[in-house]
Design a protein around this motif. Structure first.
Motif, PDB file in Angstrom:
ATOM      1  N   GLU A   1       2.754   1.569 -13.340  1.00 50.95           N
ATOM      2  CA  GLU A   1       3.052   0.141 -13.272  1.00 50.95           C
ATOM      3  C   GLU A   1       4.507  -0.134 -12.907  1.00 50.95           C
ATOM      4  OE1 GLU A   1       0.019  -1.801 -16.504  1.00 50.95           O
ATOM      5  OE2 GLU A   1       1.531  -0.431 -17.315  1.00 50.95           O
ATOM      6  N   ASP A   2       5.196   0.866 -12.341  1.00 51.12           N
ATOM      7  CA  ASP A   2       6.639   0.764 -12.135  1.00 51.12           C
ATOM      8  C   ASP A   2       7.054   0.639 -10.682  1.00 51.12           C
ATOM      9  OD1 ASP A   2       5.992   3.287 -11.279  1.00 51.12           O
ATOM     10  OD2 ASP A   2       7.365   4.344 -12.624  1.00 51.12           O
ATOM     11  N   PHE A   3       6.127   0.332  -9.772  1.00 49.32           N
ATOM     12  CA  PHE A   3       6.446   0.176  -8.352  1.00 49.32           C
ATOM     13  C   PHE A   3       7.010   1.469  -7.750  1.00 49.32           C
ATOM     14  CE2 PHE A   3       5.882  -4.116  -9.616  1.00 49.32           C
ATOM     15  CZ  PHE A   3       5.700  -4.911  -8.503  1.00 49.32           C
ATOM     16  N   SER A   4       6.607   2.608  -8.257  1.00 51.52           N
ATOM     17  CA  SER A   4       7.041   3.862  -7.652  1.00 51.52           C
ATOM     18  C   SER A   4       6.204   4.150  -6.409  1.00 51.52           C
ATOM     19  CB  SER A   4       6.965   5.008  -8.662  1.00 51.52           C
ATOM     20  OG  SER A   4       5.693   5.080  -9.269  1.00 51.52           O
ATOM     21  N   LEU A   5       6.593   5.179  -5.678  1.00 52.74           N
ATOM     22  CA  LEU A   5       5.980   5.468  -4.385  1.00 52.74           C
ATOM     23  C   LEU A   5       4.545   5.955  -4.527  1.00 52.74           C
ATOM     24  CD1 LEU A   5       8.987   7.354  -2.761  1.00 52.74           C
ATOM     25  CD2 LEU A   5       8.324   4.975  -2.409  1.00 52.74           C
ATOM     26  N   ALA A   6       3.731   5.665  -3.523  1.00 53.22           N
ATOM     27  CA  ALA A   6       2.345   6.138  -3.477  1.00 53.22           C
ATOM     28  C   ALA A   6       2.303   7.491  -2.767  1.00 53.22           C
ATOM     29  CB  ALA A   6       1.470   5.137  -2.726  1.00 53.22           C
ATOM     30  N   TRP A   7       1.578   8.433  -3.349  1.00 52.21           N
ATOM     31  CA  TRP A   7       1.439   9.779  -2.771  1.00 52.21           C
ATOM     32  C   TRP A   7      -0.046  10.105  -2.634  1.00 52.21           C
ATOM     33  CZ3 TRP A   7       6.056  12.679  -2.016  1.00 52.21           C
ATOM     34  CH2 TRP A   7       7.207  12.103  -2.575  1.00 52.21           C
ATOM     35  N   PRO A   8      -0.671   9.866  -1.477  1.00 51.93           N
ATOM     36  CA  PRO A   8      -0.110   9.329  -0.234  1.00 51.93           C
ATOM     37  C   PRO A   8      -0.206   7.808  -0.209  1.00 51.93           C
ATOM     38  CG  PRO A   8      -2.375   9.984   0.120  1.00 51.93           C
ATOM     39  CD  PRO A   8      -2.067  10.321  -1.322  1.00 51.93           C
ATOM     40  N   PRO A   9       0.445   7.176   0.784  1.00 49.64           N
ATOM     41  CA  PRO A   9       0.305   5.728   0.934  1.00 49.64           C
ATOM     42  C   PRO A   9      -1.097   5.358   1.399  1.00 49.64           C
ATOM     43  CG  PRO A   9       1.570   6.647   2.749  1.00 49.64           C
ATOM     44  CD  PRO A   9       1.370   7.759   1.775  1.00 49.64           C
ATOM     45  N   ARG A  10      -1.490   4.110   1.149  1.00 46.78           N
ATOM     46  CA  ARG A  10      -2.823   3.627   1.510  1.00 46.78           C
ATOM     47  C   ARG A  10      -2.779   2.798   2.794  1.00 46.78           C
ATOM     48  NH1 ARG A  10      -1.418   2.698  -3.368  1.00 46.78           N
ATOM     49  NH2 ARG A  10      -1.169   0.434  -3.065  1.00 46.78           N
ATOM     50  N   VAL A  11      -2.048   3.276   3.795  1.00 48.11           N
ATOM     51  CA  VAL A  11      -1.937   2.572   5.067  1.00 48.11           C
ATOM     52  C   VAL A  11      -2.835   3.229   6.104  1.00 48.11           C
ATOM     53  CG1 VAL A  11       0.407   1.750   4.642  1.00 48.11           C
ATOM     54  CG2 VAL A  11       0.059   3.964   5.720  1.00 48.11           C
TER      55      VAL A  11
ATOM     56  N   PRO B   1       0.813  -1.223   0.000  1.00 42.20           N
ATOM     57  CA  PRO B   1       0.000   0.000   0.000  1.00 42.20           C
ATOM     58  C   PRO B   1       0.843   1.269   0.000  1.00 42.20           C
ATOM     59  CG  PRO B   1      -0.002  -0.997   2.181  1.00 42.20           C
ATOM     60  CD  PRO B   1       0.684  -1.977   1.261  1.00 42.20           C
ATOM     61  N   ASN B   2       2.150   1.113   0.122  1.00 49.09           N
ATOM     62  CA  ASN B   2       3.046   2.269   0.020  1.00 49.09           C
ATOM     63  C   ASN B   2       3.513   2.520  -1.407  1.00 49.09           C
ATOM     64  OD1 ASN B   2       3.378   3.051   2.908  1.00 49.09           O
ATOM     65  ND2 ASN B   2       4.143   0.958   3.075  1.00 49.09           N
ATOM     66  N   LEU B   3       3.065   1.689  -2.340  1.00 49.02           N
ATOM     67  CA  LEU B   3       3.441   1.835  -3.742  1.00 49.02           C
ATOM     68  C   LEU B   3       2.235   2.269  -4.567  1.00 49.02           C
ATOM     69  CD1 LEU B   3       5.717  -1.340  -4.118  1.00 49.02           C
ATOM     70  CD2 LEU B   3       6.418   1.037  -3.678  1.00 49.02           C
ATOM     71  N   THR B   4       2.498   2.912  -5.684  1.00 48.69           N
ATOM     72  CA  THR B   4       1.474   3.606  -6.469  1.00 48.69           C
ATOM     73  C   THR B   4       0.499   2.662  -7.170  1.00 48.69           C
ATOM     74  OG1 THR B   4       1.141   5.254  -8.212  1.00 48.69           O
ATOM     75  CG2 THR B   4       2.939   3.684  -8.527  1.00 48.69           C
ATOM     76  N   LEU B   5      -0.730   3.165  -7.354  1.00 49.68           N
ATOM     77  CA  LEU B   5      -1.705   2.523  -8.235  1.00 49.68           C
ATOM     78  C   LEU B   5      -1.920   3.352  -9.500  1.00 49.68           C
ATOM     79  CD1 LEU B   5      -4.424   1.262  -5.706  1.00 49.68           C
ATOM     80  CD2 LEU B   5      -2.582  -0.036  -6.791  1.00 49.68           C
ATOM     81  N   ASP B   6      -1.118   4.381  -9.682  1.00 47.64           N
ATOM     82  CA  ASP B   6      -1.232   5.246 -10.865  1.00 47.64           C
ATOM     83  C   ASP B   6      -0.273   4.841 -11.971  1.00 47.64           C
ATOM     84  OD1 ASP B   6      -3.192   6.863  -9.643  1.00 47.64           O
ATOM     85  OD2 ASP B   6      -1.638   8.020  -8.613  1.00 47.64           O
TER      86      ASP B   6
END
Length: 630
Positions: free
Chosen positions: A616-626, A609-614
């Protein structure tokens, strides 16, 4: 300047910027192709786009900024945490176990202080010094023990290496839970608070692990590993559990602690033996960075080559685990992780490879020729599903296939429905195993089917997917991540080769929530158990994702392997969603997936949940889904 020279210079830049597969020669080929299509201005624009994309990706992966936004504790949070701790009815005692041997005194001090600074108060620090030769270490440890009654120290009389020293520290522990800390690493101040919360919220847990990052000599954090939930196949490929690893003390007593002889991978071996006793359902993941792994020349944080003996010890630990579990196969260290080879039974099970098509003569010839000509696995049949072909040449070719006893052609003239075509063919398949194959697939690795069969026959495995490349050698399929684009996306899609992926996942066997049916293997019994592909609601798109999710729902795991490699000439079969009817159908299939699976699409256990859903490259999520810390 000649055109060739200009191309060569641009190709050199391309090779550096995108690491083209095959190196400089491949870059020359690609640059020349772009030049023929788009000229020099087009070639420069493509290169500029690549650079802009790289810059944008780097900005999205700014961990310094991410930490400042989402992973720093302020005074208000500290107050809230202390209030929650005051109201906590049961505060389990956590024994932090630390073996030491000649650490830098300043790093040892920082490690110990990181425990003393914990917001969670109910801990003890159990230290065993393995006869350090640095005269500064003993008085330093004695001083800490005098200053804080929660710190216990034992000084071993004989150097025994890390397993023996860890066991000596473990003998001091009286807590119900044990957390492992190396003598030069750091815990953030909220680490044990998060662990205690996880223990209370998950009473069946016996093993707990967290995310981790690295810290350099200047104190800068970098290279975070945001992990997935428990993933058996990935764990056989790498020890993602280790930091921060927390163990139920009675379980450690049962397995008799650390084992002598696997030093360097003693924690890997420990987890393997623990899960043999309690099963994988007893493992819990905390999706937060609760461990800072210090990088220096002697640390494995600096790379596996820093301790080559550790890699060999891990290989031994895995092979002995396989032997204890009765797994027919072997594990080898391949430099970036471990590769589990699963032995094939005798006799080989029959595999029914199902290939739907409409016309597509050239694709079908390429597909079948590559299977028949390259595949080393011998016991298979091919079922071609002819969905209303009307090209005379294609029809003649399909008729000629009957000369090979391994190939059957089934005529099915219904309107194109990918799910229904495959379901009907499965009902006539003779094989114990079913392979769903697109007609635009081309074999690269001769052992692709042997690799997939070996995995699919393992207990608990549902579907197995392959590594698929586009014809330009960029990655098409490295596993499916749920939630991307609202439903699902392909991990590291379009990455140039060689692609190791996020912490090696694109180069190692790993479980994913779904794999693509462009090349998918599954036991026929499992296919029938979950009622096959959904031919009512998902005629074309997402049927494989839905199928894999139902397989998971039935209690199986889906596995992806990079060691079965094929080309996928994607969309050559059905084209793109390029007219109103196709777009409406696609939207309805998206809506069905979101109705059917709901929030599960956005809580992929094989992804963080700390990685992006926008992207497909496993980049960071802004914000995380925790969940919020407090």
């Amino acid at each position: 300047m000649s055109n060739l020279l200009r191309i060569r210079r641009l190709a050199a830049v391309v090779a550096r910027s995108v690491r083209a597969s095959g190196g400089f020669k491949s870059a020359i080929h690609k640059a020349s192709g772009l030049y023929r299509k788009e000229g020099f201005s087009g070639l420069r624009n493509r290169l500029r786009q690549r650079r802009d994309l790289s810059a944008e990706t780097a900005k999205r992966n700014s961990y310094d900024e991410w930490v400042q936004r989402y992973d720093c504790i302020d005074d208000e949070q500290r107050v809230a945490i202390r209030q929650r701790l005051a109201a906590m009815p049961d505060k389990p005692l956590i024994s932090v176990v630390m073996p030491t041997y000649n650490p830098k005194p300043e790093w040892l001090t920082e490690a110990i202080e990181s425990v003393r600074n914990q917001l969670y108060p109910n801990w003890e620090l159990c230290i065993a010094d393995d006869v350090s030769t640095d005269p500064a270490i003993r008085p330093l440890l004695e001083q800490f023990a005098r200053e804080d009654s929660r710190i216990k120290v034992v000084f071993r009389e004989q150097n025994g290496h890390i397993s023996a020293a860890s066991n000596s520290a473990l003998e001091l522990a009286v807590g119900e839970w044990v957390a492992l800390l190396d003598h030069d690493d750091l815990l953030p101040e909220h680490a044990l608070y998060c662990v205690a919360n996880a223990i209370i919220a998950n009473p069946s847990a016996r093993l707990i692990y967290s995310d981790e990052d690295k810290i350099d000599a200047s104190g800068r954090r970098h290279d975070p590993y945001f992990k997935c939930d428990w993933n058996t196949d990935l764990f056989y490929s790498q020890n993602f559990f280790c930091h921060l690893g927390v163990y139920h003390k009675p379980l450690l007593d049962t397995v008799e602690g650390f084992r002598i002889g696997v030093e360097g991978s003693q924690d890997y071996d420990l987890v393997l033996r623990c899960i043999e006793h309690v099963g994988v359902d007893a493992v819990h993941h905390i999706p937060r960075v609760l461990y800072h792994w210090r990088v220096h020349a002697e640390s494995t944080a600096g790379g596996a080559d820093a301790k080559p003996y550790a890699a060999l010890a891990g290989e031994r630990a895995l092979n002995e685990h396989f032997a204890r579990q009765g797994v027919a196969g072997s594990v080898e260290w391949i430099g970036r992780g471990y590769y589990a080879h699963y032995s094939l039974p005798a006799p080989l099970p029959l595999v029914s490879l199902i290939i739907p098509t409409r016309n597509g003569l050239n694709l079908m010839r390429q597909c079948i020729d590559s299977i028949v000509g390259k595949t080393t696995y011998s016991n298979y049949e091919i079922i071609v599903v002819d969905n209303g072909s009307d090209d005379p040449e294609a029809l003649r070719y399909f008729e000629s296939l009957g000369q090979d006893a391994r190939i059957r052609v089934l005529r099915d003239d219904r309107p194109f429905n990918y799910s229904a075509l495959n379901n009907a063919a499965v009902s006539q398949a003779r094989g114990e195993l079913i392979g769903l194959i697109n007609n635009d697939i081309e074999v690269i690795s001769p052992d692709w089917l042997s690799e997939m069969v070996g995995i699919v026959l393992q207990p608990g495995v549902g579907a197995v997917g392959a590594k698929l490349l586009y014809p330009d050698d960029t990655l098409q399929h490295g596993g499916v991540v749920l939630g991307i684009g609202g439903v699902a996306g392909h991990a590291n899609k379009l990455a140039p080769q060689p692609c190791y992926g996020y912490f090696g996942r694109t180069s190692l066997i790993s479980s994913y929530s779904a794999v693509t049916a462009a090349c998918l293997l599954v036991r026929k019994s499992v296919y029938l158990e979950v009622d096959g592909l959904n031919e009512q609601d998902l005629t074309i798109a997402f049927n494989d994702v839905d199928f894999c999710m139902r397989i998971r729902e039935a209690g199986y795991r889906n596995v992806w392997t990079p060691f079965a490699e094929l080309y996928h000439h994607e969309s050559a079969t059905r084209g793109f969603e390029d007219n109103p009817q196709k777009q409406a159908r696609f939207r309805s299939e998206v809506m069905y997936m979101q109705r059917r699976w709901g929030d599960l699409l956005f809580k992929d256990p094989a992804y963080s949940p700390n990685l992006t859903l926008d992207h497909e490259d496993f980049s960071l999520a802004w914000p995380p889904r925790v969940e919020p810390l407090v």
